[in-house]
Write an enzyme that holds these catalytic residues in place. Sequence first.
Site, short mmCIF file in Angstrom:
data_model
loop_
_atom_site.label_atom_id
_atom_site.label_comp_id
_atom_site.label_asym_id
_atom_site.label_seq_id
_atom_site.Cartn_x
_atom_site.Cartn_y
_atom_site.Cartn_z
N GLY A 7 29.89 15.96 115.62
CA GLY A 7 29.81 14.89 114.63
C GLY A 7 29.86 15.47 113.23
O GLY A 7 28.86 15.48 112.51
N ALA A 8 31.03 15.96 112.82
CA ALA A 8 31.17 16.61 111.52
C ALA A 8 31.46 15.58 110.43
O ALA A 8 32.41 15.73 109.64
CB ALA A 8 32.26 17.67 111.56
N GLY A 9 30.63 14.55 110.40
CA GLY A 9 30.72 13.55 109.34
C GLY A 9 29.83 13.94 108.19
O GLY A 9 29.65 15.13 107.89
N ILE A 11 26.45 13.92 107.53
CA ILE A 11 25.28 14.78 107.75
C ILE A 11 25.65 16.02 108.55
O ILE A 11 25.29 17.15 108.18
CB ILE A 11 24.16 13.99 108.47
N GLY A 12 26.39 15.85 109.63
CA GLY A 12 26.77 17.01 110.44
C GLY A 12 27.63 18.00 109.68
O GLY A 12 27.45 19.21 109.78
N LYS A 204 10.53 6.29 109.28
CA LYS A 204 11.83 6.11 108.64
C LYS A 204 12.50 4.83 109.14
O LYS A 204 13.07 4.06 108.36
CB LYS A 204 12.74 7.32 108.90
N ASN A 212 19.46 -2.05 106.60
CA ASN A 212 20.79 -1.84 107.18
C ASN A 212 21.41 -3.14 107.71
O ASN A 212 22.51 -3.52 107.29
CB ASN A 212 20.71 -0.78 108.28
N SER A 273 24.08 2.74 105.15
CA SER A 273 25.07 3.33 106.06
C SER A 273 25.73 2.27 106.93
O SER A 273 26.92 2.36 107.24
CB SER A 273 24.42 4.41 106.92
#
Length: 324
Positions: A7-9, A11-12, A204, A212, A273
């Site tokens: 998940g290289a979005g 945060i990742g 959180k 959201n 988000s």
Amino acid sequence: MKVCIVGAGAIGGWMGARLALAGHQVSVLARGATLGAIQANGLQLIEGGTTHSVQVKASTDAADLETPNLLIIAVKAPGLRDAALSVKSLIGANTIVLTAMNGVPWWFFDRSDRPLTGTQLASIDPSGEIAASIPASNAIGCVVHAACSVDAPGVIRHKMGQRLIMGEPGGGASVRLKVLHEALADAGFEPESSADIQRDVWFKLWGNMTMNPVSAITGATTDKILDDELTREFCSAVMREAQAIGNKIGIPIEQTTEARHDVTRKLGAMKTSMLQDVEAHKGIELDALVASVREIGQKVGIATPFTDAMLGLTRLMGRSRGLY
């Protein structure tokens, strides 16, 4: 360490780039435009006016990657099942699986000293495939307090916040948690080790389980939601239901709803988000943020009429747009 990012979005990608810049061997499991961009240009991080570019190994097939010491799962909740199945072969006996995600995780009831011990939530892992693919003994929870965005595939912009709260699902301290804390601190994050990560997850969630969905339905930023007295009170009513559930599961929240709203106000005109996902026509994380709370409420005998209304309206909006 050998680190693999799933998940290289926002945060990742941020975490992966930071760890690579600190000298760790980072690989990325990705697909589509993100895979192509990382293979062509590396993983790019824009931070403090500087653009960093790091070369990482990227593939769409886990078989192409080495078993990591640290596997960071930073996908959106709707993609967790597929992610868990895809990384099953990457998890070695000593691999730490750090779950940097929003909402209630599948390991939430792994503590033995609280009500509902061992409970698996149908709203999170209906088939049990997530828990079967990622052994509980490998998981460490992570609550992220940072704002990042994706400027383009493989290009991440860090806006604010460095805080990562981590903890063992079973509670307490551990040697591996200490080692991970040190590695993340060396990479420039602000890690905190928690003896009760479920409490941090729930706190959180208590704040973002309303902002959201309401923003996703209305298209409004958080300041406008809180400026409308009727909408603000609706959010408070949902939060009071979650507080009652927290009391039943041993995670009381002492803060008042208005005090929490004051914290949110300080963030200004924030676009949540989930609203960003709606605008990008991506699947929404409704189950992890809201349906899970409703399900826990049912298990402990707490009625949730306001949560139910918010869930129903957001779910209908998502289904009508093909996002849920």
